[in-house]
Design a protein around this motif. Structure first.
Motif, PDB file in Angstrom:
ATOM      1  N   ASP A 332      40.069 107.566  15.524  1.00 14.56           N
ATOM      2  CA  ASP A 332      39.232 106.619  16.323  1.00 14.56           C
ATOM      3  C   ASP A 332      39.178 105.045  15.540  1.00 14.56           C
ATOM      4  OD1 ASP A 332      37.940 105.027  18.222  1.00 14.56           O
ATOM      5  OD2 ASP A 332      36.521 106.518  18.799  1.00 14.56           O
ATOM      6  N   THR A 334      39.227 102.337  17.490  1.00 12.97           N
ATOM      7  CA  THR A 334      38.733 101.200  18.730  1.00 12.97           C
ATOM      8  C   THR A 334      38.120  99.964  18.129  1.00 12.97           C
ATOM      9  OG1 THR A 334      38.538 103.284  20.163  1.00 12.97           O
ATOM     10  CG2 THR A 334      37.622 101.127  20.805  1.00 12.97           C
ATOM     11  N   GLU A 360      43.283 113.757  19.217  1.00 13.08           N
ATOM     12  CA  GLU A 360      42.723 112.488  20.014  1.00 13.08           C
ATOM     13  C   GLU A 360      43.109 111.042  19.295  1.00 13.08           C
ATOM     14  OE1 GLU A 360      38.652 112.400  20.803  1.00 13.08           O
ATOM     15  OE2 GLU A 360      38.549 114.584  21.418  1.00 13.08           O
ATOM     16  N   HIS A 362      42.492 107.057  19.484  1.00 12.52           N
ATOM     17  CA  HIS A 362      41.714 106.203  20.037  1.00 12.52           C
ATOM     18  C   HIS A 362      42.047 104.575  19.537  1.00 12.52           C
ATOM     19  CE1 HIS A 362      38.842 108.633  22.072  1.00 12.52           C
ATOM     20  NE2 HIS A 362      39.153 109.493  21.115  1.00 12.52           N
ATOM     21  N   GLY A 364      42.105 101.495  21.568  1.00 14.43           N
ATOM     22  CA  GLY A 364      41.750 100.329  22.267  1.00 14.43           C
ATOM     23  C   GLY A 364      41.095  99.288  21.758  1.00 14.43           C
ATOM     24  N   VAL A 384      43.525 113.389  24.132  1.00 17.52           N
ATOM     25  CA  VAL A 384      43.140 111.991  24.607  1.00 17.52           C
ATOM     26  C   VAL A 384      43.990 110.803  23.882  1.00 17.52           C
ATOM     27  CG1 VAL A 384      41.153 110.471  24.303  1.00 17.52           C
ATOM     28  CG2 VAL A 384      40.669 112.926  24.393  1.00 17.52           C
ATOM     29  N   ASP A 386      44.026 106.681  24.131  1.00 10.26           N
ATOM     30  CA  ASP A 386      43.330 105.703  24.714  1.00 10.26           C
ATOM     31  C   ASP A 386      43.987 104.425  24.045  1.00 10.26           C
ATOM     32  OD1 ASP A 386      41.754 103.673  25.291  1.00 10.26           O
ATOM     33  OD2 ASP A 386      39.797 104.315  24.622  1.00 10.26           O
ATOM     34  N   SER A 388      43.812 101.279  25.889  1.00 10.95           N
ATOM     35  CA  SER A 388      43.354 100.498  26.614  1.00 10.95           C
ATOM     36  C   SER A 388      43.093  99.067  25.989  1.00 10.95           C
ATOM     37  CB  SER A 388      42.221 100.791  27.475  1.00 10.95           C
ATOM     38  OG  SER A 388      41.030 101.186  26.434  1.00 10.95           O
ATOM     39  N   THR A 408      42.590 113.295  28.739  1.00 11.30           N
ATOM     40  CA  THR A 408      42.274 111.695  29.102  1.00 11.30           C
ATOM     41  C   THR A 408      43.390 110.921  28.824  1.00 11.30           C
ATOM     42  OG1 THR A 408      40.025 112.025  28.753  1.00 11.30           O
ATOM     43  CG2 THR A 408      40.810 109.863  28.464  1.00 11.30           C
ATOM     44  N   ASP A 410      44.188 106.825  29.149  1.00  8.56           N
ATOM     45  CA  ASP A 410      43.770 105.638  29.425  1.00  8.56           C
ATOM     46  C   ASP A 410      44.800 104.505  28.989  1.00  8.56           C
ATOM     47  OD1 ASP A 410      42.213 103.217  30.111  1.00  8.56           O
ATOM     48  OD2 ASP A 410      40.431 104.020  29.225  1.00  8.56           O
ATOM     49  N   SER A 432      41.076 112.681  33.569  1.00  6.48           N
ATOM     50  CA  SER A 432      41.023 111.160  33.617  1.00  6.48           C
ATOM     51  C   SER A 432      42.051 110.565  33.488  1.00  6.48           C
ATOM     52  CB  SER A 432      39.699 110.830  32.340  1.00  6.48           C
ATOM     53  OG  SER A 432      39.546 109.527  32.901  1.00  6.48           O
ATOM     54  N   ASP A 434      43.384 106.595  33.990  1.00  7.65           N
ATOM     55  CA  ASP A 434      42.904 105.132  34.191  1.00  7.65           C
ATOM     56  C   ASP A 434      44.172 104.327  33.786  1.00  7.65           C
ATOM     57  OD1 ASP A 434      41.885 102.580  34.381  1.00  7.65           O
ATOM     58  OD2 ASP A 434      40.103 103.130  33.222  1.00  7.65           O
TER      59      ASP A 434
END
Length: 932
Positions: A332, A334, A360, A362, A364, A384, A386, A388, A408, A410, A432, A434
């Motif tokens: 992660d 982010t 995962e 992340h 974003g 996951v 992400d 975004s 997920t 995103d 999810s 998005d």
């Protein structure tokens, strides 16, 4: 067997039997005292605890009666001894918006007394998220004597003071939690502190958010406890982690959480890079910067690395040696503002051996650029992804369809374009999806959803896509969140939504629907807490059963604006909505009738928009009972009568728009009571908070915020034009009373509203002068007083309004010199005279009429008339002086006898003398005339 051993064996058996009998008898005696499987002393201890509880609104202690305490809620006893082993009264359904237990009505309120010491065999005690601080507010010292405790959870109880070192006596303790509530991943702080943590010993504990700022050598203290496996010191105000440990003893440590401590130094200097046994490392909410240490290559056991949300302008350099992180499952990063191409980042961070392991990713909020790389399809274990809030462009690569484990996905808030691949329909585990706020186009069809049987969140909003499915299509999924705003779905109302009965958030705004709201719509979404069907051409009326919707028992945004709804606003809202509604947006419809009476009970209502309807009648005086109002827009209706003075009691009100009605009378006095308009900065209570909604996995996630609610959809007339506001509405403070028939003067205390940004009183019948202290309204950006009957000079203090960007004083009766300087000289540079047109008595720039010379105006009068003005002033003064002098003499004669006597004698003498003079002269004149 030897004969001599037989008596000894018999004696031993006798002693054992006797002891067993006596022990059983004692226990039986204890049980008999309890008369029902509960030891009497422990039952008394629990009843003493219950006596200390002053409030139990959820009736958790309702079962605490009768003789068998082992049957009471939250109590579990040993099957053998009957002694209490577990005492669990945690608040299982806390208010998610509350800060701690004392901010939650569902909590137990009372004190934590020492009677619990009688529970000698207690192993598990959980009293979390309650308010048990009535006695003294500190953690009770007696807890350190409950030596059989293995589990102690006091989280969410707002204790203060020092953490008692006596807790170190709990040698059997395996879990200790003193933490507080987290909101939006930010700890809200605590009054607890500790200056010594040597008592920790081998506890796997959560000390967050105890203040440990006074312990500078905390890494060395932890290093002395070699048995530690878990360390959670998140949000403990630790100074730094840049200490070096020459010899590492923490060889068993596998979980380290130091998030929220804002370490402000180079990441390479952190002591924990030597702990190669770590499996979990959380540095979330940090201020670390610089390049990673080479020691990272030795952390081969690391499975979770969280470096998200970097609050330092100095950024991390992601160029360390990550090649040996082949156990990494969760990464992660982010919000680290890496500002680089995504392909370069992924090549350096993710070695090939991690492709089949990483679960995962992340990334974003990192300003990543470029296109999505094809190698993303190699991460076949990803659950996951992400990406975004970056600057990614291009299309979704078809290789993404290889990531069949995704739960997920995103990709929101990027610049991605093209068609959405139908391969997404094969993600059977996806919960999810998005894709919002991109440039996707084309058609989303049934094929895109073919295998999405577990989908719970779907967000396709703010794209240029068209959702085309059959009228008889039955989706496999059951959504909880459906955000489809700006996707073309019309003209007919989408029939497939009828089967989405678990939805808590629904947004189908601006989807080109041109249909009547179907009868099944309202009962289908009876559990929704957010409904937005605005900006369509939906017709019909609100149903009588709308008040039965479950959403009204939570925070609701029921946005029905900009449609063709008609009839009266039904009283159905009154049943449930009135006690908890925060938003009611019904503008731009054809509703009729009077101001809704049920709103009187809406004390929690913050945002009321009934503009552009056909409502009429007087505004009620009880509007002041809507004490939570912050935003009130009733413009473009037919309301009449005067503005109720009680409206000034709305101390949270920051936006008031009553324009374009038929209101009359005076502007209410005491405007200074509108205290929210005297503040600066964001005021809307929801600007910093969010409603929470369940995601597809049973977790509570951020839901509706002020930005989610408005986006860029709310049109407001200010600065002479119609502007669209979104999340910045939290900063907008305005009063608009224009387009009515208001009379009287502008209240002078309006100048106390120095947080006001927009003031529009135009097109009324107001008289009098502009308040002289208007220059104290330092936040004013727009001021419109045009088309009234105002007169007098324009106050020079207008030049003090440094933020003023729009001014309109036209069509009044102002006179004198127009003030100039500062901000006023920068307004309406194309044609500044328009601000003052229709005021014949004004002079000076920007008008061509001068205020000096033969044809000039001075203080509103022509200079040729100045002599006449001076002569008139002299004559007036002379007359006033004569009158005053005459009255002074008259009063003296009236009240002073001696003065009166002398005055009469003087008059008599003057009369006699004058008489003789006239007679003598008259005779002489007569003789002379005869002689001639």
């Amino acid at each position: 067997m030897h004969p001599t051993t037989v008596p000894s064996l018999i004696l031993l058996l006798t002693l054992i039997s006797t002891r067993w009998f006596l022990t059983g008898a004692a226990l039986q005696s204890q049980h008999s005292h309890g008369s029902g499987g509960c030891i009497a002393a422990e039952r008394a201890a629990l009843l003493s605890f219950k006596k200390g509880i002053k409030s139990d609104l959820t009736n958790r202690l309702a079962s605490w009666h009768g003789r068998d305490c082992c049957r009471w809620r939250g109590v579990r006893c040993s099957n053998k001894t009957g002694q209490v082993l577990k005492h669990d009264l945690r608040n299982q359904n806390p208010d998610i918006s509350s800060v701690d237990g004392c901010d939650d009505e569902s909590a137990l309120f009372g004190e934590l007394g020492p009677s619990l010491l009688s529970l000698e065999q207690l192993e598990h005690m959980d009293l979390s998220r309650n308010c048990l601080t009535e006695d003294q507010g500190t953690i009770p010292l007696f807890l350190g004597s409950m030596k059989n405790l293995r589990y102690l959870n006091l989280s969410g109880i707002p204790f203060s003071g020092e953490v008692p070192p006596q807790l170190g006596n709990l040698s059997k303790l395996q879990y200790l939690d003193l933490g507080s509530q987290y909101v939006g991943n930010h700890d809200l702080g605590s009054q607890l502190y500790s200056t010594d943590i040597t008592w920790i010993k081998g506890l796997p504990l959560r000390m967050s958010p105890v203040n440990l700022s006074q312990i500078s050598d905390w890494p060395h203290i932890l290093n002395s406890i070699s048995s530690l496996r878990v360390i959670d010191l998140s949000s403990c105000l630790l100074g730094s982690a840049n200490q070096s440990l020459q010899h590492l003893n923490l060889t068993k440590l596998d979980k380290l959480d130091l998030s929220g401590n804002s370490f402000d130094h180079e990441i390479a200097s952190c002591w924990f890079w030597k702990v190669t046994s770590l499996k979990y490392l959380n540095l979330r909410y940090h201020r670390l910067f610089g390049q990673f240490h080479d020691a990272l290559e030795n952390m081969t056991s690391l499975q979770v690395l969280d470096l998200s949300f970097n609050f330092n302008q100095k950024r991390l350099v992601m160029e360390g040696n990550f090649n040996n992180l082949f156990s990494l499952k969760i990464l992660d990063l982010t919000d680290n503002e890496m500002n680089r191409a995504i392909t370069v980042l992924m090549d350096r961070l993710l070695p090939q051996r991690a492709w089949d392991i990483l679960e995962e990713l992340h990334l974003g909020f990192n300003n990543l650029t470029g296109t999505l790389p094809n190698l993303i399809g190699r991460f076949t274990s990803l659950t996951v992804l992400d990406l975004s809030n970056n600057n990614l462009a291009g299309i979704i690569p078809p290789e993404l369809s290889n990531c069949t484990c995704l739960r997920t996905l995103d990709l929101s808030n990027n610049h991605l374009s093209g068609l959405v691949p139908t391969g997404i329909g094969a993600f059977a585990n996806l919960t999810s999806l998005d894709l919002s706020s991109n440039n996707f186009s084309g058609v989303i069809s049934e094929e895109h959803f073919a295998g999405l049987m577990n989908l719970k969140k779907l967000d396709l909003s703010s794209n240029s896509m068209k959702l085309v499915v059959g009228t008889d299509w039955l989706p496999l999924f059951s959504l909880k969140i459906a955000v489809l705003g700006s996707c073309q779905m019309g003209p007919l109302f989408p029939a497939w939504l009828q089967w989405q009965r678990e939805i808590t958030k629904l947004d189908i705004s601006s989807t080109r629907l041109m249909d009547k709201i179907p009868d099944w719509f309202w009962p289908t979404f009876s559990h929704a807490i957010y409904v937005d069907i605005s900006d369509n051409q939906l017709s019909g009326s609100l149903p009588a059963h709308l008040g039965d919707m479950a959403c009204v028992e939570l925070n609701i945004n029921l946005d029905l604006s900009s449609n063709l709804l008609e009839g009266e606003i039904p009283p159905c809202f009154e049943i449930n909505i009135s006690q908890s509604i925060q938003f009611l947006l019904l503008s731009n419809n054809s509703f009729s009738g009077k101001f809704p009476a049920f709103l009187q009970k809406c004390t929690t209502l913050q945002f009321l928009d009934l503009a552009w309807n056909n409502l009429f009648g007087r505004l009620p005086e009880w509007i002041a009972e809507m004490t939570g109002l912050q935003f009130l827009r009733l413009s473009h209706n037919a309301f009449s009568g005067s503005i109720p003075t009680e409206i000034t009691n709305l101390q949270y009100l920051q936006y008031l728009d009553l324009s374009s009605n038929s209101l009359s009378g005076f502007i209410p006095r005491h405007l200074s009571n509108l205290t929210a308009m005297t503040l600066k900065g964001p005021r809307l209570l929801l600007s910093g908070t969010a409603m929470t909604l369940p995601d597809g996995e049973g977790n509570q996630v951020a839901g509706v915020t002020i930005a989610d609610q408005f986006g860029q959809i709310l049109s407001i007339i200010t600065k002479g034009q119609q502007l669209r506001y979104g999340s910045t509405l939290a900063y907008f403070v305005s009063i608009d009373l224009s387009g009515n028939s208001l009379t009287g003067e502008i209240p002078s205390d309006i100048t106390s509203l120095d947080g006001l940004i927009n003031l529009n009183l135009s097109s009324n019948n107001l008289r009098g002068k502009i308040p002289m202290k208007i220059g104290t309204m330092q936040s004013l950006e727009s001021l419109d007083l045009s088309s009234n009957d105002l007169f007098g000079e324009i106050p020079s203090s207008l030049t003090d309004l440094i933020y003023l960007s729009y001014l309109n004083l036209s069509y009044n009766h102002f006179s004198g010199r127009i003030p100039s300087g500062r901000q006023l000289d920068t307004l309406n540079v194309d044609n500044p005279t328009l601000m003052y047109i229709g005021n014949a008595g004004l002079c000076g720039p920007p008008l061509t009429r001068n205020c000096s010379g033969n044809n000039s105006f001075i203080n509103g009068y022509h200079k040729s008339s100045r002599h006449e003005l001076e002569l008139m002033s002299f004559n007036l003064g002379l007359i006033l002086g004569f009158v005053v002098g005459l009255w002074m003499v008259f009063c003296s004669l009236l009240f002073l006898k001696t003065w009166r006597t002398r005055y009469y004698r003087l008059v008599d003498n003057l009369y006699d003398g004058l008489y003789v003079f006239v007679v003598v002269n008259w005779a002489s004149l007569t003789r002379n005339a005869s002689a001639e």
